[in-house]
Design an enzyme around this catalytic site. Structure first.
Site, mmCIF file in Angstrom:
data_model
loop_
_atom_site.group_PDB
_atom_site.id
_atom_site.type_symbol
_atom_site.label_atom_id
_atom_site.label_comp_id
_atom_site.label_asym_id
_atom_site.label_seq_id
_atom_site.Cartn_x
_atom_site.Cartn_y
_atom_site.Cartn_z
ATOM 1 N N LYS A 170 -57.879 75.067 7.894
ATOM 2 C CA LYS A 170 -57.224 73.804 8.282
ATOM 3 C C LYS A 170 -57.700 72.660 7.398
ATOM 4 O O LYS A 170 -56.916 71.781 7.021
ATOM 5 C CB LYS A 170 -57.529 73.504 9.757
ATOM 6 C CG LYS A 170 -56.944 72.159 10.251
ATOM 7 C CD LYS A 170 -55.427 72.130 10.139
ATOM 8 C CE LYS A 170 -54.842 70.761 10.489
ATOM 9 N NZ LYS A 170 -55.141 70.311 11.846
ATOM 10 N N LYS A 231 -60.966 60.971 9.422
ATOM 11 C CA LYS A 231 -61.940 61.943 9.918
ATOM 12 C C LYS A 231 -61.819 63.272 9.184
ATOM 13 O O LYS A 231 -62.812 63.870 8.759
ATOM 14 C CB LYS A 231 -61.741 62.127 11.423
ATOM 15 C CG LYS A 231 -62.639 63.159 12.078
ATOM 16 C CD LYS A 231 -61.937 64.506 12.248
ATOM 17 C CE LYS A 231 -60.739 64.408 13.162
ATOM 18 N NZ LYS A 231 -60.075 65.739 13.352
#
Length: 284
Positions: A170, A231
């Site tokens: 991911k 993030k």
């Protein structure tokens, strides 16, 4: 671990943000008894009206669950919820961690859960539209056999290898997405600086190798907040020496620091990047 039927498992879904809510709704519509929890309880109201049970705490949500799904903002939120749910998870349950937290956090959670529950890391590729349609790309690491049919309600499952590999892939996928969108924004900023028509520049870029990134840079009715992008970019640059991604991370960190764009989709960050470039040029 005990064997369970593959039908109508009791599912606890923790985290009802832009992605979590449509994902939980699909599981509820499929007939799974669903308990939900969210830090802001009002976000659960529509799901409760549709038949879900609202838990007062994470521990209350997972106590009787066969499958626990967490879809939270990042590592800190996942660790905080883990502290609450690990003592309450019943032996033999599956914990499917679908947030974007990176492989180190997944390994940490796996060590904490070992021997009592099966941890599967299964972050998703796709935005809110894909979540609502059940068309997410699900990157599943670890022993996902027992929950593959549940994950299939949410999209197409790709087995990635051992625990942590889904979270790792991911980061790779998001690095490509965020890098592409930021590069499109900088290319358009260059077009602005050269006095070119913005629409003409966008059309030319869309016909080239960055076509997919151009489409994402101007997508509507989807959501990947600038704060989450910052993030995710930070997770990537901590994992490897990525000078270009460090610059991309700075772009999204700046967008996340702006109250007007902090929770907006990354398409709004494109305007933010172009605006910063224009302001810098005027003061140079």
């Amino acid at each position: 671990m005990e064997q369970r039927t593959q039908h109508a498992e009791r599912i606890a879904f923790l985290g009802l943000g832009h992605m979590g809510t449509p994902m939980a709704r699909r599981l509820l519509a499929a007939g799974h008894p669903l308990t939900v929890w969210n830090r802001t309880a009002t976000k659960a109201e529509r799901l409760v009206a549709e038949g879900a049970r609202l838990a007062a705490s994470p521990a209350d949500a997972v106590r009787d669950a066969d499958v626990v799904i967490t879809m939270l903002a990042g590592p800190d939120a996942v660790r905080s919820v883990a502290d609450a749910i690990l003592p309450a998870l019943r032996e033999g349950a599956y914990w499917v961690e679908m947030s974007t937290v990176g492989p180190d956090v997944v390994r940490e959670l796996g060590e904490r859960a070992a021997g009592r529950v099966t941890l599967v890391d299964a972050p998703v590729a796709g935005s809110t539209d894909k979540a609502a349609a059940g068309e997410l790309g699900i990157l599943a690491g670890g022993d996902a056999d027992g929950v593959a049919h549940v994950l299939a309600r949410l999209g197409t499952v790709t087995r990635t290898g051992p625990a942590g590999s889904g979270a790792a892939l991911k980061l790779v996928v998001n690095t490509a997405v965020l890098g592409g969108v930021a590069l499109v924004a900088e290319a358009l900023a260059l077009a602005d600086a050269l006095g070119l028509d913005g629409d003409a520049a966008r059309t030319a870029l869309a016909r080239g190798p960055l076509g997919g990134a151009v489409a994402r840079a101007f997508a509507q009715d989807v959501h990947f907040g600038a704060d989450l992008a910052a993030k995710d970019a930070a997770l990537a640059v901590r994992a490897a020496d990525l000078p270009v991604m460090e610059a991309v991370a700075a772009h999204f960190t700046a967008a996340a620091a702006d109250p007007e764009t902090v929770h907006e989709d990354i398409s709004h960050a494109v305007s933010h990047i172009r605006g910063r470039a224009a302001r810098a040029a005027r003061t140079a």
